[in-house]
Design a protein around this motif. Structure first.
Motif: not given
Lengths: 122, 106
Positions: A4-14
């Motif tokens: 299983l390989v996840e992607s799409g995370g990151g730094l995002v504003q509230p």
């Protein structure tokens, strides 16, 4: 090899949104329920959401209900979660997880990805 | 929501000793409890499902027992690789996890 390989995370504003993806391989994806589980570094595990083998049944943890939407594409062997109205306390490592069974309340989560990190900060 | 509590929070033992970890549910969950092991920097690994069934590839020194509201994970003789955090999880309703028990080296 089951993977299983996840992607799409990151730094995002509230208040903003993200879409997390999970690519599954090495097993018959549409035979199993799938989950998202998150973990704040140094803290415990929190079940976020789960979806049955055919997408017909989905469930959400209390803290994300109404803001997160789980889905799956059995033709392409992908699991997704749309995360909306992000809050600082959504900051965590998000794991994609396979269940042993085809239902949301299956007998155990037997394959885990390495996770994708979501950081919510202004 | 079914709440799981785990005790003790930390268990300090030496290799070769027996470890007994407890998990208690806020209401009956039948035998619908799983146990996971997590080492630093790694994803969790399923050890036990449905209270007493070892998952594929899990050594026989790991055993689970219990039903209703009280569950136990036992490691009969600790190996160096067993020092980790252990979580219980219920599936009687939407899944929830306990807060974990850390097994560290005495």
């Amino acid at each position: 090899e089951v993977q299983l390989v996840e992607s799409g995370g990151g730094l995002v504003q509230p208040g903003r949104s993200l879409r997390l993806s999970c690519a599954a391989s090495g097993f018959k994806f549409d035979d199993y329920a799938m989950h998202w589980v998150r973990q704040v570094p140094g803290k415990g595990l929190e079940w976020v959401s789960g979806i049955s083998w055919n997408g017909g049944n989905a469930g959400y943890g209390k803290s994300v209900k109404g803001r997160f939407t789980i889905s799956r594409d059995n033709a392409r062997n992908f699991l997704f979660v749309e995360v909306n109205s992000l809050r600082v306390d959504d900051t965590a490592l998000y794991y994609c997880v396979k269940d042993r069974d085809d239902i949301l309340t299956g007998s155990g989560m037997d394959v885990w990805g390495q996770g994708t990190t979501v950081t919510v900060s202004s | 929501e079914i709440v799981l509590t785990q005790s003790p929070a930390t268990l300090s033992l030496s290799p070769g000793e027996r470890a007994t970890l407890s998990c208690r549910a806020s209401q009956s969950v039948s035998t619908y409890v799983a146990w996971y092991q997590q080492k630093v920097g790694q994803a969790p690994r399923l050890l036990i499902y449905d209270a007493s069934n070892r998952a594929t590839g899990i050594p026989a020194r790991f055993s689970g027992s219990g039903s209703g509201t009280d569950f136990t994970l036992t490691i009969s003789s600790l190996e160096p690789e067993d020092f980790a955090v252990y979580y219980c999880q219920q599936r009687s309703s939407w899944p929830t996890f306990g807060p974990g028990t850390k097994v560290d080296i005495k």
